[in-house]
Design a protein around this motif. Structure first.
Motif, PDB file in Angstrom:
ATOM      1  N   ALA A  69       0.834  -1.204   0.000  1.00  0.00           N
ATOM      2  CA  ALA A  69       0.000   0.000   0.000  1.00  0.00           C
ATOM      3  C   ALA A  69       0.874   1.262   0.000  1.00  0.00           C
ATOM      4  CB  ALA A  69      -0.929   0.002   1.204  1.00  0.00           C
ATOM      5  N   ILE A  70       1.930   1.257   0.789  1.00  0.00           N
ATOM      6  CA  ILE A  70       2.844   2.408   0.822  1.00  0.00           C
ATOM      7  C   ILE A  70       3.576   2.528  -0.503  1.00  0.00           C
ATOM      8  CG2 ILE A  70       5.015   3.218   1.843  1.00  0.00           C
ATOM      9  CD1 ILE A  70       2.696   3.934   3.493  1.00  0.00           C
ATOM     10  N   ALA A  71       3.986   1.409  -1.076  1.00  0.00           N
ATOM     11  CA  ALA A  71       4.681   1.435  -2.368  1.00  0.00           C
ATOM     12  C   ALA A  71       3.787   2.058  -3.432  1.00  0.00           C
ATOM     13  CB  ALA A  71       5.124   0.041  -2.765  1.00  0.00           C
ATOM     14  N   ALA A  72       2.494   1.726  -3.402  1.00  0.00           N
ATOM     15  CA  ALA A  72       1.555   2.299  -4.369  1.00  0.00           C
ATOM     16  C   ALA A  72       1.396   3.803  -4.142  1.00  0.00           C
ATOM     17  CB  ALA A  72       0.207   1.594  -4.267  1.00  0.00           C
ATOM     18  N   GLN A  73       1.328   4.216  -2.883  1.00  0.00           N
ATOM     19  CA  GLN A  73       1.216   5.648  -2.595  1.00  0.00           C
ATOM     20  C   GLN A  73       2.475   6.395  -3.031  1.00  0.00           C
ATOM     21  OE1 GLN A  73       0.084   5.654   1.634  1.00  0.00           O
ATOM     22  NE2 GLN A  73      -1.685   6.872   1.008  1.00  0.00           N
ATOM     23  N   LEU A  74       3.634   5.803  -2.809  1.00  0.00           N
ATOM     24  CA  LEU A  74       4.875   6.446  -3.226  1.00  0.00           C
ATOM     25  C   LEU A  74       4.945   6.576  -4.747  1.00  0.00           C
ATOM     26  CD1 LEU A  74       7.421   4.824  -0.750  1.00  0.00           C
ATOM     27  CD2 LEU A  74       6.424   7.118  -0.651  1.00  0.00           C
ATOM     28  N   ALA A  75       4.456   5.565  -5.455  1.00  0.00           N
ATOM     29  CA  ALA A  75       4.417   5.641  -6.919  1.00  0.00           C
ATOM     30  C   ALA A  75       3.474   6.763  -7.364  1.00  0.00           C
ATOM     31  CB  ALA A  75       3.983   4.309  -7.505  1.00  0.00           C
ATOM     32  N   ALA A  76       2.347   6.904  -6.684  1.00  0.00           N
ATOM     33  CA  ALA A  76       1.405   7.981  -7.014  1.00  0.00           C
ATOM     34  C   ALA A  76       2.028   9.341  -6.733  1.00  0.00           C
ATOM     35  CB  ALA A  76       0.109   7.800  -6.224  1.00  0.00           C
ATOM     36  N   ILE A  77       2.788   9.442  -5.646  1.00  0.00           N
ATOM     37  CA  ILE A  77       3.472  10.698  -5.321  1.00  0.00           C
ATOM     38  C   ILE A  77       4.484  11.037  -6.410  1.00  0.00           C
ATOM     39  CG2 ILE A  77       5.165  11.719  -3.738  1.00  0.00           C
ATOM     40  CD1 ILE A  77       3.615  10.311  -1.458  1.00  0.00           C
ATOM     41  N   ARG A  78       5.231  10.048  -6.878  1.00  0.00           N
ATOM     42  CA  ARG A  78       6.206  10.302  -7.950  1.00  0.00           C
ATOM     43  C   ARG A  78       5.511  10.760  -9.232  1.00  0.00           C
ATOM     44  NH1 ARG A  78       8.740   5.959  -5.370  1.00  0.00           N
ATOM     45  NH2 ARG A  78       7.728   4.410  -6.672  1.00  0.00           N
ATOM     46  N   ARG A  79       4.378  10.138  -9.565  1.00  0.00           N
ATOM     47  CA  ARG A  79       3.636  10.552 -10.772  1.00  0.00           C
ATOM     48  C   ARG A  79       3.129  11.986 -10.638  1.00  0.00           C
ATOM     49  NH1 ARG A  79       1.583   5.379 -10.350  1.00  0.00           N
ATOM     50  NH2 ARG A  79      -0.312   6.139  -9.344  1.00  0.00           N
ATOM     51  N   GLU A  80       2.595  12.313  -9.469  1.00  0.00           N
ATOM     52  CA  GLU A  80       2.068  13.661  -9.264  1.00  0.00           C
ATOM     53  C   GLU A  80       3.188  14.695  -9.271  1.00  0.00           C
ATOM     54  OE1 GLU A  80      -1.020  15.888  -9.549  1.00  0.00           O
ATOM     55  OE2 GLU A  80      -1.243  13.730  -9.356  1.00  0.00           O
ATOM     56  N   ALA A  81       4.333  14.357  -8.702  1.00  0.00           N
ATOM     57  CA  ALA A  81       5.479  15.268  -8.726  1.00  0.00           C
ATOM     58  C   ALA A  81       5.951  15.491 -10.159  1.00  0.00           C
ATOM     59  CB  ALA A  81       6.610  14.717  -7.861  1.00  0.00           C
ATOM     60  N   ALA A  82       5.919  14.456 -10.973  1.00  0.00           N
ATOM     61  CA  ALA A  82       6.313  14.600 -12.384  1.00  0.00           C
ATOM     62  C   ALA A  82       5.323  15.496 -13.124  1.00  0.00           C
ATOM     63  CB  ALA A  82       6.394  13.230 -13.044  1.00  0.00           C
ATOM     64  N   ARG A  83       4.029  15.332 -12.824  1.00  0.00           N
ATOM     65  CA  ARG A  83       3.011  16.183 -13.462  1.00  0.00           C
ATOM     66  C   ARG A  83       3.217  17.640 -13.055  1.00  0.00           C
ATOM     67  NH1 ARG A  83      -3.054  17.609 -13.039  1.00  0.00           N
ATOM     68  NH2 ARG A  83      -2.853  17.355 -10.799  1.00  0.00           N
ATOM     69  N   LEU A  84       3.515  17.867 -11.779  1.00  0.00           N
ATOM     70  CA  LEU A  84       3.755  19.222 -11.297  1.00  0.00           C
ATOM     71  C   LEU A  84       4.986  19.827 -11.970  1.00  0.00           C
ATOM     72  CD1 LEU A  84       3.089  21.567  -9.428  1.00  0.00           C
ATOM     73  CD2 LEU A  84       4.331  20.380  -7.613  1.00  0.00           C
ATOM     74  N   ARG A  85       6.054  19.049 -12.124  1.00  0.00           N
ATOM     75  CA  ARG A  85       7.255  19.547 -12.818  1.00  0.00           C
ATOM     76  C   ARG A  85       6.922  19.921 -14.263  1.00  0.00           C
ATOM     77  NH1 ARG A  85       9.901  15.567  -9.859  1.00  0.00           N
ATOM     78  NH2 ARG A  85       9.673  14.083 -11.542  1.00  0.00           N
ATOM     79  N   PHE A  86       6.096  19.112 -14.930  1.00  0.00           N
ATOM     80  CA  PHE A  86       5.719  19.388 -16.317  1.00  0.00           C
ATOM     81  C   PHE A  86       4.932  20.691 -16.419  1.00  0.00           C
ATOM     82  CE2 PHE A  86       2.680  19.012 -19.837  1.00  0.00           C
ATOM     83  CZ  PHE A  86       3.568  18.881 -20.887  1.00  0.00           C
TER      84      PHE A  86
END
Length: 126
Positions: free
Chosen positions: A69-86
């Motif tokens: 569950a934490i691994a999935a949340q961390l993956a979602a955080i990485r995706r959202e951070a990438a979207r924010l950088r874009f």
């Protein structure tokens, strides 16, 4: 606070920041200084909160085994951070074009001397 709660708060923070950054584009196009300055102040508060949450999350996880569950949340955080950088990169490009346009208008209204001014100083010298 436990790791899932911290990760959830960080994810929500990043999602709101990305949405706010996406809504900034019209203000950049219209050169709305008050809106831009308000956004800068809000973004600084978001960055500080994200730093605190990231430190808390890092301390909570402490290089131990991570549940799925934490691994999935961390993956979602990485995706959202990438979207924010874009979105931030798009806004930075738009801001750079806007700045070039404003500088062009300012130069057209008050051009600098091409060679020397009447005091014999090089162009652009104070």
């Amino acid at each position: 606070m436990n790791a899932p709660a911290i990760a959830g708060e960080l994810l929500g923070l990043l999602q709101r920041a990305a949405e706010d950054a996406a809504r900034l584009t019209p203000a950049l196009r219209r050169l709305e200084a008050p809106a831009l300055l308000d956004w800068v102040a809000e973004r600084e508060a978001v960055r500080e909160r994200a730093r605190v949450l990231e430190r808390q999350l890092r301390a909570t996880l402490d290089d131990g085994p991570r549940p799925e569950a934490i691994a999935a949340q961390l993956a979602a955080i990485r995706r959202e951070a990438a979207r924010l950088r874009f979105v931030d990169a798009e806004n930075a490009a738009l801001a750079a074009r806007t700045l070039r346009c404003v500088r062009g208008y300012a130069h057209a209204l008050a051009p600098t001397p091409e060679a020397y001014d009447r005091r014999g100083l090089a162009r652009g010298a104070p």
